[in-house]
Structures are given as C-alpha cells and as structure tokens.
Design an enzyme around this catalytic site. Structure first.
Site, mmCIF file in Angstrom:
data_model
loop_
_atom_site.group_PDB
_atom_site.id
_atom_site.type_symbol
_atom_site.label_atom_id
_atom_site.label_comp_id
_atom_site.label_asym_id
_atom_site.label_seq_id
_atom_site.Cartn_x
_atom_site.Cartn_y
_atom_site.Cartn_z
ATOM 1 N N ASP A 181 -4.200 3.106 -0.655
ATOM 2 C CA ASP A 181 -3.140 4.089 -0.793
ATOM 3 C C ASP A 181 -2.888 4.304 -2.285
ATOM 4 O O ASP A 181 -3.262 3.465 -3.114
ATOM 5 C CB ASP A 181 -1.882 3.561 -0.093
ATOM 6 C CG ASP A 181 -0.759 4.578 -0.068
ATOM 7 O OD1 ASP A 181 -1.053 5.773 -0.187
ATOM 8 O OD2 ASP A 181 0.406 4.173 0.072
ATOM 9 N N ASP A 241 1.027 1.359 4.202
ATOM 10 C CA ASP A 241 2.411 0.920 4.333
ATOM 11 C C ASP A 241 3.146 1.605 5.471
ATOM 12 O O ASP A 241 4.178 1.128 5.914
ATOM 13 C CB ASP A 241 3.168 1.145 3.022
ATOM 14 C CG ASP A 241 3.064 2.582 2.542
ATOM 15 O OD1 ASP A 241 2.618 3.452 3.320
ATOM 16 O OD2 ASP A 241 3.425 2.860 1.388
ATOM 17 N N ASP A 266 -0.607 4.463 8.906
ATOM 18 C CA ASP A 266 -1.720 3.635 8.448
ATOM 19 C C ASP A 266 -2.122 2.569 9.459
ATOM 20 O O ASP A 266 -3.187 1.954 9.326
ATOM 21 C CB ASP A 266 -1.350 2.930 7.125
ATOM 22 C CG ASP A 266 -1.086 3.909 6.000
ATOM 23 O OD1 ASP A 266 -1.890 4.845 5.859
ATOM 24 O OD2 ASP A 266 -0.090 3.741 5.287
#
Length: 903
Positions: free
Chosen positions: A338, A636, A640
């Site tokens: 990310d 997070d 995801d």
C-alpha cells in the site's frame, strides 16, 4: 404501493452511482415519505436481513484430526513406534508430545477466514436513522431494506450501500474500502458509470464513516450485496496456501519415509535370508536402523527456530500471527505494498508555493510532516527578496482560512483537523508566523464551509486595522474563476506541473470589503478577488522506505505499489521512492480489461497499480503467484482482506489497519512502516538459513549412524553402537547442539542474495553432497575406531563407548563447520561461537562425561570409562574432520561448483 414496488429489481451494483437519484427512487418505488412499515417488512422478507452470512466452519474435532494428515506426522509417529518397540517410553513420549503440540498450534491458528469475516460483520452499523411513513425513526441496521431513506450525519457509520439524494459538506472516510487517507467528498450528482469505487461521489458505502457534513440517501444494497459483503465473499473463496517451508518439509518427509521403509524392509529380509538372523534379532536391528534414521528432534527444533524468529521480529515491530510466516517472509520475491502510511508518512506536507512577481515564481519548502522544522527558499532565478515576505499574503490566507490546529505529543507533532489544513498551519510556522497570535489578531467573523458542490471554503475576518477581509481557498480552477482567471495560461501550466509531480493543489485568493456583512453569503463570494497563489501538497515518502526499497532491489525482491490513489500521484511517489526511474503505472480499469492470462505479463512489468478494487488486488496477487513468485501483500482496509489472505504472506497495518485486515493477515506491523517489512524479510532469511544449517547438521550425523548399522548387518559383524546408544546420541545432541543453531545471527551479505526459488527443494545439490560425504566419513571413522579398539584387545562394550564419544565429538566440530554456510568457518569469529553454542557445547561435554564415567549411566547404556590417550585421539579426530570439511568447502567454491547462496 403495489407488490412490484415492494420487491424492486436491482440493477447491477456498478450502475446505482451512475443513475440520477430521481431514477433510483423510481426504480426502488420510494417517495419522500419513505417506506411504510408494511412495505419494509415485505422487502425484508424478500431481500433478507442487512447482515453478512455466518461463515461455514468445520466441527472442532474434524479440524483437530486434520492436523495429523501429512507425511511428516506419519513419519514422526513411525519414529515413536520404533522407540516404543525398543522400550524407550520416555523417547516415544517426547516424539508424541511434539506431534500433539504441532497439531494444537495448527488447530488454534485454523479459521483465519472465519475470523476475518466475523470482523467485517462487526463493522456494519448496529442502528440507522431512517424516514418511514413520513416519520424519522431509529431502526436496527439489520432491518434496513432496499428503498429505505437513510439520514446520515458526521460520526455516523453508513449502515448499507446508499445512493445519496442530498449531501451538504459531506465527507466520508472510505479508507477501509479504498485505502485513501483523505475523506472523500460527496454530492448527489450522478457519477460516470465507469468511475472507480473511490470516485463514486454519489454513493456512501456500508461500513464507512461520515467524517463531516450531513446527507440523506436511498438504500440500494444490503447485507451480502453491499461492497463490504462482496469483499466477505471474496475472503471466503480464497484457499489458504501452504508456506514454502511446509511444502518442502512435506515433500522431504514423504520421500524420506519411503526410502526409510523400503530400506528397512530390504535390510530385514537380507538379515533373515542371507545372514541367518532370527526374526526377533532382525527386527531389533531394523528398529535400530529406524531409530538412527528418524531425526526425532527435527520438528521441535524447526518449531523453536521459528519461535525465536517470532521473538526477534517482535523487536522489529512485526507481530507474527502464523508461525510458518516467519520463514515465508524469507522466501519473499515480490512485495505488494500500500502507499499511504506504509511507503509514505500519511502526513500532508506543503512542498511548493507559486506566487506572482514580475512573472510566476516558485518557492520550495523543506521539512516533512507536521513538524514545523523547515524553511522556504526560491527555486530557480525567478524569485526576488525574502520568500516568506514575498508570499506573506498567501501564507496568511492559508493560516486564516483554516480550522486545523497543531500540537506536540512527546515530541511528535500532530494535526487536529483536515490533513491539508494542518499542513498549512505547519507552513505558516516554518515561515516564522505565530499561528495563535495571528489568528487572534485577525478575528474570524463568519465562514462558508467547504462543499463539493462549489469546491471552496471562505472565511471573513477583521484585520488588525479594522478592515473586513474575505479569504477563499479551494480547487485552483474555481478560485481562479473567482479572481477572473489572471495571468493567461501561466497559472494553469503551474497547476499542471504540480499535478504531474503527484501534488494536490489548492488555490488562494482574497478581497477587501467596504463593510463586513452581518452574515457571509454566496453573493459576497461571486467575484472581485485578488489571486494570491498556489500551494502544492504531498504525502512525503518515508526516508527509511526509500532505503528499504533500495535494499529490496539489491536482494532481488520486486516491490509493487498497489493503491487506491490516482495514477499521477502514485506514479510521482513511486519515482521519489526509487521503485523505478520511470515507473510503469496501470489502473484498476486496465486490470479489469485484461484476461487472467494477459494479466500475468501486465503484473510482471507494472510498478504501480492505481485506483484498484478488491478484485483487482486479488487478481494481481494470483497473477504474480502463477509465475512462481512468493508474494507478500500489505494492507489496512477491509478491501485488502481478500488479497491479504491470498498472498503467501499477508501483512496488515497495526496502527491504521482494520480488524478485518489484521484477522486475514499473517503479520501485523505495529509501526505501519515498509522498512519493518524489509527487516522482517531479513529475519525470515536468517530463520531459513538456521533451519537449513540444522538440517545440514542433523541428517549427516543420523546418516553416519544408519550406515554404521547397515554396514554391520551387511558384513555380519557386531554393531558398533547399540540402539539405546544411538538414541542417546540423537536426543542428547539434537536438544543441545541442534538447538544452538536456532540462535545463529544473520550472516553478512544475506540481503545481497536473490530470493530462493519457491519450488526449490529442501535439499540443494551441495547439501545432498554434504550429507553423503559426512555420513560416509562418520561411518568410516566409527568402524575404524571400533575395530582399532577390538584389535587392541578391548571388549566390545569399550569399543562401543569409544565410537559413541567419537561420533559426539565429530558432531561438535561439524557444528562449527555448519555455522557458516556461505563463508569459511576457520576464523576467530567462528572459533568463539555464540553464547547458545557455548552453552550447548558445555551441556554436551557434561552429558558425555556422565555417559562415560557415571556408574548409573554405565549401567543403563553399557559403557566403560575412557582413558586419557583415547580421549586425546577422539579430539584429534574431530579437528581432522573440521580441516577436511573446510578444505572441501574451499575447493568446491574455487572450482565454481558451489555458489554462495546455493546451500
């Protein structure tokens, strides 16, 4: 309302955001009065409750028994049976205990999908405010149905996917779905049908939180049909993968078990048919072979090695939820990360000011995050005078047209309020302004809050001289329009340059009013502004992430950014991070447009994936895995969770991560830092090295015992060791010397090696060669010592005692050779050892003295005391073995037959 209206036919989820809200109301058969209780009940019966389904689960007993269904467990149980047949009940009990512990660990760690789904279900709001039959009321969120009119205010959790019909200054925190750290602006206008999830400004999704403003909307999807429900289905569909180590151990155990069983059967037949052994005598000999072959301590030492890795990683702020993930990290060949908060600081920073002098001039701002340490400086030759003085009007507008505040906690600066407004306060302090003093001097009289409908914020102030001054900040195109678009296309070019650098840009303007209005209105903000300039913001890369990415590249580990951010911003950050000189960027729409086969090539060549959906992330991970890559995935948000579960190693953020992401992951980063991932990969490589060292030490020593038994049976001579003595060697040394290898530190240059192939076997060519060589050396020396003792007229018991001590001493010296797989062991560092090695050495020496000289041990193992000269001879044999093996390692390296890292 008719029955058809009570059971509306829903269009595909991708269409709701693109339909005018009047059409949505018509399709769902709802009016401004909302549904009647009867209609709501009928729809609840037709659509089901607004809740996610319970995940299917296996009965606990079945889950527990499944832990025993692999070749390694069968292999260990066979070893326990062998020890039991010899009457060694304690040894058999130890092996069975190891099997039970492994089964319990697997049983406890089972059910990650169920835990992740349970965490997602808990994210659905328990209550909702709705309008039904013209009355506002609070209902259970599970009772919401398509067509319900929902009212939303700041702080509310959105209870179902909702098509907005009214939005006033409404911002929604959608980080759990999109990964975006900045709350998304909402309005009721239809969005383009192809809009990505983060761009659907007309929708509020279940599980997200209203950060500011208020609104109302029509529920269009409930329960499993929502975006969060769709993610739950993706998690349930993902099959967890076995880790590389478990796959290798399973293959190794199956092959080893097959060879051991075939060899034992052949040896049994040979002993009975050729050598004339009795059935019981032959069976005892074969059991001795099995005892010598079975590495009883192997699983326990592997487990302990992994546990030590867990403890070391915890010091690096990485919490391991699944024990085998320690080793899998070491095999990682691709990290999909990310952006926000992991590769970047998740702290907006004002980095560029553009003002008008004779021409446009740019000012660069140093410093990162909300820490007010930094300075302003001209870029290029266009600026004149002190930059802070030249940009005074722009800086004042940014500070006053602003609701954020800065404060320091334990030396760490935080912003309260909008991140970009916090960055403006920090900018003012860097320029030498006292925010509190200036705000007190310029008293705010009124304001118009920011709204996506008009894309600006305005604030009215009384200057210290008593003038009424109006400041405005917002989308630069809109602020330029209010100022009459001065400067031709120069400002547009400056905006384009900042956007190309991945910056978010705000424009600022002001105007003086002859009289302060009693209440600020849009009439006051129509025209007549003086444009003050532009400020560009960026979420800066973490400096340690830049270093970590460079380390990944030297270690042959690919790094790919997968983010919900816009392509231009993500690409600019990727360049600053050093992912590539010219990063290849692909969007979620491009991923959707290609087949699974074509995605493999796209995933391999792409550095940055922007505006991605949960399905995109899942497909990208699978595409990379199809090439044989071992993929670590960070995340997070709820969006995801499916890809975290699919990845070989799922890594969740401990600070900003949702509970759903943490439950789906194998590793949780307490500091949300990419550099911690790289430190964990380094530790994972160390753990794997230590496991390989332990195997490289265990198998040859066991092999020497097996060959000695086989040689004795084939030649028809007395065995140089009894079965009980073999068990003593295995258990005494594996619990000490073998375990000491679990504490070995990281070897130099470990991150200069490429990742090991995912399909590589547990035994490399060098290890196979070393097992054969050392096993033969151990066997030859054992027989030499045995027959030399008999030749001197000593009894068999004395000869066997010398053989056991010789084997243990050779294992000690061989341990020092194995401690360094990729460098020479004959060095001062190698001789000193580690505290664990020295403790193990002391324990083995003490054990061998007891084995040899203690009367009770002599009675149990049938041993005899060893003379001083025999003891010197045994130590000399150990030294000679060390010299021979070091010479062999050097020779193979010089001949190019053993490359560093192959072992």
């Amino acid at each position: 309302m008719n029955d058809a209206a009570s059971r509306p036919s829903a269009p595909p989820a991708a269409e709701w955001h693109a339909l005018p809200h009047e059409e949505v109301a018509g399709r769902l058969g709802v009016t401004s009065a909302g549904l009647t209780p009867e209609e709501a009940q009928a729809r609840l019966k037709a659509h089901g409750p607004n809740a996610l389904p319970e995940p299917p689960g296996r009965p606990p007993l079945r889950r527990f028994l499944a832990q025993f269904n692999n070749a390694l467990i069968y292999f260990l149980l066979a070893g326990a049976a062998a020890a039991l047949a010899l009457g060694h009940y304690v040894d058999a009990g130890v092996i069975v205990a190891v099997v039970l512990v492994n089964a319990l660990v697997g049983f406890i760690q089972e059910g990650k999908a169920e835990q992740a789904l349970r965490a997602i279900r808990n994210m659905i709001s328990p209550h909702a405010h709705v309008v039904r039959a013209s009355r506002r009321q609070s209902v259970q969120a599970r009772d919401l149905v398509p067509g319900d009119l929902v009212l939303l205010e700041a702080g509310d959790r959105v209870p179902a996917d909702t098509r907005l019909i009214r939005a006033r200054g409404m911002r929604v925190d959608e980080a759990i779905l999109t990964g975006e750290s900045v709350a998304a602006l909402k309005n009721e206008a239809a969005a383009p049908v192809e809009a990505a999830l983060g761009d659907r400004h007309s929708m509020a999704f279940s599980g997200t939180t209203v950060a500011a403003g208020q609104g109302a909307g029509i529920v269009v999807s409930t329960g499993p049909h929502t975006e969060i429900g769709r993610i739950g289905r993706l998690i349930a569909e993902v099959e967890p993968l076995a880790t590389p180590l478990l796959r290798q151990v399973d293959v190794f155990a199956r092959r080893f078990t097959t060879v051991a069983l075939v060899s034992a059967a052949a040896l049994f037949l040979f002993a009975v048919a050729v050598r004339g052994y009795g059935w019981s005598e032959a069976l005892i000999a074969v059991v001795a072979l099995a005892v010598g072959a079975v590495p009883e301590g192997l699983p326990a030492v592997i487990t302990i090695t992994l546990a030590i890795g867990v403890r070391r990683m915890a010091r690096q702020h990485a919490v391991i939820r699944q024990l085998p993930a320690v080793e899998t990290l070491g095999a990682t060949s691709v990290i999909c990360s990310d952006k926000t908060g992991t590769l970047t600081r998740n702290e907006m920073t004002a980095c560029r000011l553009v003002i008008a002098q004779d021409d446009l001039a740019e000012i660069a701002v140093s410093g990162i995050g909300y820490d007010p340490a930094g300075a302003l400086g001209w870029t290029g030759a266009g600026g004149q005078g002190d930059p802070a003085t030249a940009a005074a009007g722009l800086l004042r507008a940014g500070l006053l047209c602003n609701d954020a505040h800065l404060h320091a906690e334990n030396g760490v600066w935080r912003a309260e309020g909008d991140p970009m407004e916090g960055a403006l306060v920090t900018l003012a302090v860097k320029a030498g302004r006292d925010a509190a003093v200036e705000r007190a001097a310029w008293v705010r009289l009124d304001e118009i809050p920011f709204d996506a409908a008009y894309r600006f914020m305005a604030s009215l102030h009384r200057s210290p001289e008593g003038e009424a001054v109006l400041f405005v900040k917002g989308a630069p195109e809109e602020v330029l329009r209010l100022a009459g678009t001065p400067g031709g296309g120069a400002w547009e070019a400056a905006i384009a340059r900042a956007a190309a650098a991945g910056e978010r840009v705000l424009g600022f303007a002001m105007k003086r009013l002859p009289v302060a209005p009693a209440r600020l209105s849009f009439e006051d903000v129509r025209e007549g502004f003086s444009f003050l300039g532009l400020i560009g913001f960026i979420d800066p890369p973490r400096p340690e992430a830049v270093t970590a990415i460079a380390e990944c590249r030297s270690a042959g580990i690919g790094v790919k950014m997968i983010t919900g951010d816009h392509a231009a911003t993500a690409g600019a950050i990727a360049r600053q991070l050093g992912l590539a000189e010219t990063p290849v960027v692909a969007t979620g729409a491009e991923v959707d447009a290609v087949s699974d086969d074509d995605l493999v090539a796209l995933a391999a060549r792409t550095d940055v994936f922007a505006r991605t959906s949960p399905e995109n992330k899942l497909r990208i991970v699978r595409a990379l895995q199809s090439t044989g890559a071992v993929v670590a995935m960070t995340g997070d948000g709820v969006n995801d969770a499916p890809s975290l579960r699919q990845a070989d190693v799922g890594i969740a953020m401990g600070g900003k991560g949702t509970e759903a992401a943490k439950q789906a992951a194998d590793v949780v980063l307490l500091d949300d830092n990419f550099a911690t991932i790289v430190a964990a990969v380094k530790e994972g490589r160390t753990v794997y090295d230590n496991i390989r060292k332990m195997i490289a030490w265990t198998l040859p020593t066991n092999g020497g015992e097996v060959l000695a038994v086989i040689g004795a049976i084939l030649s028809g001579v007395a065995m140089p060791m009894s079965a009980a003595q073999i068990l003593w060697i295995n258990l005494a040394t594996s619990a000490t010397l073998g375990l000491a290898l679990a504490f070995e530190p990281t070897e130099p240059g470990i991150m200069a090696r490429p990742p090991r192939p995912a399909k590589a076997g547990l035994m490399s060519r060098f290890m196979l060669w070393r097992v054969v060589l050392v096993s033969v050396l151990f066997t030859l020396v054992s027989f030499a010592v045995f027959f030399q003792s008999l030749w001197r007229g000593q009894e068999v018991e004395m000869a066997r005692t010398l053989v056991v001590n010789t084997l243990v001493v050779m294992e000690i010296f061989y341990l020092f050779n194995v401690r360094f797989l990729h460098m020479r062991s004959l060095s001062w560092r190698g001789a000193l050892g580690t505290p664990a090695v020295l403790l193990a050495l002391a324990a083995v020496v003490a054990g061998q003295f007891a084995f040899t000289y203690l009367p009770v041990m002599q009675a149990i193992f049938d041993t005899r005391p060893v003379a001083l000269l025999d003891g010197v001879m045994i130590i000399a044999i150990g030294v000679a073995l060390m010299v021979v093996l070091e010479g062999e390692k050097l020779l193979l390296r010089r001949l190019g037959l053993f490359a560093a890292g192959e072992m």
